[in-house]
Write an enzyme that holds these catalytic residues in place. Structure first.
Site, PDB file in Angstrom:
ATOM      1  N   GLY A  58      31.453  37.095  43.732  1.00  0.00           N
ATOM      2  CA  GLY A  58      31.736  38.257  43.401  1.00  0.00           C
ATOM      3  C   GLY A  58      33.330  38.066  43.261  1.00  0.00           C
ATOM      4  O   GLY A  58      34.075  37.573  43.137  1.00  0.00           O
ATOM      5  N   ARG A  59      33.877  38.689  44.947  1.00  0.00           N
ATOM      6  CA  ARG A  59      35.147  38.908  44.648  1.00  0.00           C
ATOM      7  C   ARG A  59      35.130  38.172  46.681  1.00  0.00           C
ATOM      8  O   ARG A  59      33.776  38.939  47.355  1.00  0.00           O
ATOM      9  CB  ARG A  59      36.066  40.114  45.116  1.00  0.00           C
ATOM     10  CG  ARG A  59      36.596  40.127  43.842  1.00  0.00           C
ATOM     11  CD  ARG A  59      37.285  38.706  42.882  1.00  0.00           C
ATOM     12  NE  ARG A  59      37.672  39.150  41.944  1.00  0.00           N
ATOM     13  CZ  ARG A  59      37.677  37.739  40.818  1.00  0.00           C
ATOM     14  NH1 ARG A  59      36.991  37.096  41.941  1.00  0.00           N
ATOM     15  NH2 ARG A  59      37.863  38.250  39.681  1.00  0.00           N
ATOM     16  N   ASP A  82      31.239  30.813  46.736  1.00  0.00           N
ATOM     17  CA  ASP A  82      32.187  30.336  45.221  1.00  0.00           C
ATOM     18  C   ASP A  82      33.363  30.754  45.582  1.00  0.00           C
ATOM     19  O   ASP A  82      34.325  30.832  45.283  1.00  0.00           O
ATOM     20  CB  ASP A  82      31.688  31.244  43.708  1.00  0.00           C
ATOM     21  CG  ASP A  82      31.843  30.081  42.692  1.00  0.00           C
ATOM     22  OD1 ASP A  82      32.536  28.894  43.220  1.00  0.00           O
ATOM     23  OD2 ASP A  82      33.026  30.934  41.732  1.00  0.00           O
ATOM     24  N   GLU A  87      41.417  33.496  50.814  1.00  0.00           N
ATOM     25  CA  GLU A  87      41.029  32.620  49.795  1.00  0.00           C
ATOM     26  C   GLU A  87      42.208  31.634  48.785  1.00  0.00           C
ATOM     27  O   GLU A  87      43.083  33.010  48.631  1.00  0.00           O
ATOM     28  CB  GLU A  87      40.049  32.781  48.896  1.00  0.00           C
ATOM     29  CG  GLU A  87      39.498  31.680  47.349  1.00  0.00           C
ATOM     30  CD  GLU A  87      38.638  32.256  46.364  1.00  0.00           C
ATOM     31  OE1 GLU A  87      38.095  32.105  46.857  1.00  0.00           O
ATOM     32  OE2 GLU A  87      38.893  33.308  45.320  1.00  0.00           O
ATOM     33  N   HIS A 106      35.848  27.983  44.252  1.00  0.00           N
ATOM     34  CA  HIS A 106      35.702  29.785  43.274  1.00  0.00           C
ATOM     35  C   HIS A 106      35.477  28.950  41.298  1.00  0.00           C
ATOM     36  O   HIS A 106      36.153  29.210  40.606  1.00  0.00           O
ATOM     37  CB  HIS A 106      36.732  30.299  42.975  1.00  0.00           C
ATOM     38  CG  HIS A 106      36.705  31.574  42.664  1.00  0.00           C
ATOM     39  ND1 HIS A 106      37.474  32.209  43.033  1.00  0.00           N
ATOM     40  CD2 HIS A 106      36.086  31.770  41.739  1.00  0.00           C
ATOM     41  CE1 HIS A 106      37.629  33.014  42.748  1.00  0.00           C
ATOM     42  NE2 HIS A 106      36.471  33.354  41.497  1.00  0.00           N
ATOM     43  N   ALA A 108      32.354  29.303  39.474  1.00  0.00           N
ATOM     44  CA  ALA A 108      31.210  30.246  39.184  1.00  0.00           C
ATOM     45  C   ALA A 108      30.970  30.477  37.748  1.00  0.00           C
ATOM     46  O   ALA A 108      29.954  30.494  36.958  1.00  0.00           O
ATOM     47  CB  ALA A 108      30.749  31.552  40.161  1.00  0.00           C
TER      48      ALA A 108
END
Length: 142
Positions: A58-59, A82, A87, A106, A108
């Site tokens: 997600g985040r 991910d 980030e 990142h 996905a």
């Protein structure tokens, strides 16, 4: 499955504390909102079964990184990330050294066929909106 509100086959997010245990994996694909920021905190992680895996696609800011690092270092949980907070994850960040963690860049959404599916969902949601309905995957950003 859990979402912001209950519907057929979907539990409300308020039920999360009682739903976390008893699963080998907890997968986070939620959007970042004021209600999801920090959702996966030390209490959430403590409710997960020993040896289970947290997957975050997600985040990054949904997961409390310090709490996750503590669980990983204790070797109680595993993780597949991910996304992370911060980030991009800086070189030398302690997450890179934690046991039981897989960190991907990142990516996905880079599975073959996902773009087509995303466009189909978007078209359906736009059609709902144009017809005056609330799209089924709308998110309350409050």
């Amino acid at each position: 499955m859990v979402a912001s509100r209950a519907r057929d086959g979907v539990q409300p997010a308020s039920d999360l504390p009682r739903l976390i245990g008893g699963h080998q994996a907890v997968i986070i694909t939620a959007p970042l909102t004021s209600r999801t920021r920090g959702l996966v905190d030390s209490e959430f992680l403590a409710a997960m079964d020993d040896g289970s895996m947290l997957v975050n696609a997600g985040r990054g800011q949904i997961v409390d990184t310090a709490a996750l690092v503590a669980e990983l270092k204790a070797r109680r949980l595993r993780a597949a990330l991910d996304v992370a907070d911060p980030e991009p994850l800086p070189r030398g960040h302690e997450l890179w050294q934690c046991p039981g963690v897989i960190i991907s860049p990142h990516s996905a959404r880079t599975v073959p066929g996902v773009n087509r599916l995303c466009y189909e969902v978007a078209a359906s949601q736009i059609s709902s909106f144009v017809a005056g309905a609330v799209p089924s995957n709308s998110v309350d950003r409050a």
